[in-house]
Design an enzyme around this catalytic site. Sequence first.
Site, PDB file in Angstrom:
ATOM      1  N   LEU A  73       0.820  -1.220   0.000  1.00  0.00           N
ATOM      2  CA  LEU A  73       0.000   0.000   0.000  1.00  0.00           C
ATOM      3  C   LEU A  73       0.849   1.263   0.000  1.00  0.00           C
ATOM      4  O   LEU A  73       0.303   2.367  -0.058  1.00  0.00           O
ATOM      5  CB  LEU A  73      -0.928   0.035   1.226  1.00  0.00           C
ATOM      6  CG  LEU A  73      -2.204  -0.811   1.165  1.00  0.00           C
ATOM      7  CD1 LEU A  73      -1.902  -2.294   1.341  1.00  0.00           C
ATOM      8  CD2 LEU A  73      -3.206  -0.372   2.221  1.00  0.00           C
ATOM      9  N   ASN A  99      10.368  -4.039  -5.292  1.00  0.00           N
ATOM     10  CA  ASN A  99      10.973  -4.515  -4.038  1.00  0.00           C
ATOM     11  C   ASN A  99       9.981  -5.345  -3.223  1.00  0.00           C
ATOM     12  O   ASN A  99      10.336  -6.370  -2.636  1.00  0.00           O
ATOM     13  CB  ASN A  99      11.480  -3.331  -3.212  1.00  0.00           C
ATOM     14  CG  ASN A  99      12.685  -2.656  -3.856  1.00  0.00           C
ATOM     15  OD1 ASN A  99      13.413  -3.277  -4.629  1.00  0.00           O
ATOM     16  ND2 ASN A  99      12.892  -1.376  -3.548  1.00  0.00           N
ATOM     17  N   TYR A 145       1.131   9.668 -10.508  1.00  0.00           N
ATOM     18  CA  TYR A 145       0.399   8.680  -9.700  1.00  0.00           C
ATOM     19  C   TYR A 145      -0.229   7.622 -10.611  1.00  0.00           C
ATOM     20  O   TYR A 145      -0.030   6.419 -10.423  1.00  0.00           O
ATOM     21  CB  TYR A 145      -0.669   9.399  -8.886  1.00  0.00           C
ATOM     22  CG  TYR A 145      -1.479   8.530  -7.960  1.00  0.00           C
ATOM     23  CD1 TYR A 145      -0.891   7.939  -6.841  1.00  0.00           C
ATOM     24  CD2 TYR A 145      -2.837   8.308  -8.183  1.00  0.00           C
ATOM     25  CE1 TYR A 145      -1.643   7.152  -5.968  1.00  0.00           C
ATOM     26  CE2 TYR A 145      -3.596   7.537  -7.319  1.00  0.00           C
ATOM     27  CZ  TYR A 145      -2.998   6.948  -6.217  1.00  0.00           C
ATOM     28  OH  TYR A 145      -3.744   6.177  -5.354  1.00  0.00           O
ATOM     29  N   ARG A 186      -7.858  15.715   0.449  1.00  0.00           N
ATOM     30  CA  ARG A 186      -8.890  14.940  -0.238  1.00  0.00           C
ATOM     31  C   ARG A 186     -10.255  15.524   0.118  1.00  0.00           C
ATOM     32  O   ARG A 186     -10.419  16.212   1.124  1.00  0.00           O
ATOM     33  CB  ARG A 186      -8.777  13.464   0.138  1.00  0.00           C
ATOM     34  CG  ARG A 186      -7.525  12.862  -0.450  1.00  0.00           C
ATOM     35  CD  ARG A 186      -7.451  11.372  -0.267  1.00  0.00           C
ATOM     36  NE  ARG A 186      -6.696  10.982   0.894  1.00  0.00           N
ATOM     37  CZ  ARG A 186      -6.168   9.769   1.064  1.00  0.00           C
ATOM     38  NH1 ARG A 186      -6.318   8.851   0.146  1.00  0.00           N
ATOM     39  NH2 ARG A 186      -5.486   9.469   2.156  1.00  0.00           N
TER      40      ARG A 186
END
Length: 308
Positions: A73, A99, A145, A186
């Site tokens: 995440l 990774n 993003y 947001r």
Amino acid sequence: MRVAVTGGCGFLGSHLCEALLRRGDAVVCLDDLSTGRPENLAHLRSYPGFEFVRADVSVAVEVSGAVDAVAHLASPASPPDYLRRPLQTLAAGSRGTENALGLARRDGARFLLASTSEIYGDPQVHPQDEEYWGHVNPVGPRSVYDEAKRYAEAVSLAHHRALGTDVGIVRIFNTYGPRMRPHDGRVVSSFISQALRGEALTVYGDGKQTRSFCYVSDLVRGLVAMLDSSQTGPVNLGNPEEWTVQELAELVLDITGSRAPIRYEPLPVDDPVRRRPVITRAMEHLGWRPEVTVADGVRRTVEWFSAT
Ligand code: NAD
Ligand code: UDP
């Protein structure tokens, strides 16, 4: 299970760590604290199965001892966060994902990728199912993003196909709830904190753009269901309840009882006009559907923001 959760100090990651610990799993949380907060996990430190490792996953994902699953995440998620950290966002989605996949490969672990509805960009198909390839501006400011997440999906599926890694991809639609930072920029967190302070609610554009808002407990139930399944996906996770931004502002004013005005500000570049998930795949493959209405979820979030 022992689960490595990257980005576990963030909004969604902390709820995921909590859900896993509560059911008896052990959790190793890896986070660089760039947008996450240690206090999100303070109440979990007493669980014997909980470990925290401060690490930038773009540099390395190192965990001692075997894990059964890796939930990836770690990434800035709020537009102001990722626009402020463009290179780090690309690194988290690319090297960070590689990774995290490396750890899953080392241990033969299940790998869960937290992808996003931004894969669909400013969608020309509505509502969006997983077959839709999206409409992303590859050179606009949001591309750091959107394209990082598109690459994250591609490299995850390449590991699945070439190396046999057990991968599951979820595309998360706008999710809100307790532990969002009040100033993360947001829309739900902004409107609630503005209303509670009696400041103008900042509606961007004419407020007719739509989003579909999912409450965090529903979303985390979906993440856990995907982690426990053998589905590869991608699977949309979101609440199909679609609201205009103007309607959301009015709902927040109504629930908070605030008399704050609404102030209209310019629409950010490439802001998607509308977004709503088709969740048939999640219902059929995971037995998942959201249960909390937007009105209830916003009420619970207002209570949490008021108390903190
Ligand atoms: P958040 O900003 O609260 O959490 C992100 C966490 O990742 C933070 O704790 C941050 O410190 C950590 N992090 C960022 N870069 C890192 C790095 N290089 N190394 C280690 N840790 C790093 O955001 P969130 O809303 O909890 O989002 C979590 C994930 O879910 C993200 O991958 C995001 O893209 C995805 N997602 C969230 C939503 C949503 O509506 N909340 C929607 C779609 C996708
Ligand atoms: N938005 C808004 N006011 C704010 C923050 C966001 O009107 O203070 C709008 C934003 O332009 C977008 C929608 O709300 O149309 C959702 O924005 P958010 O940043 O929450 O999520 P995303 O754009 O990533 O879906």
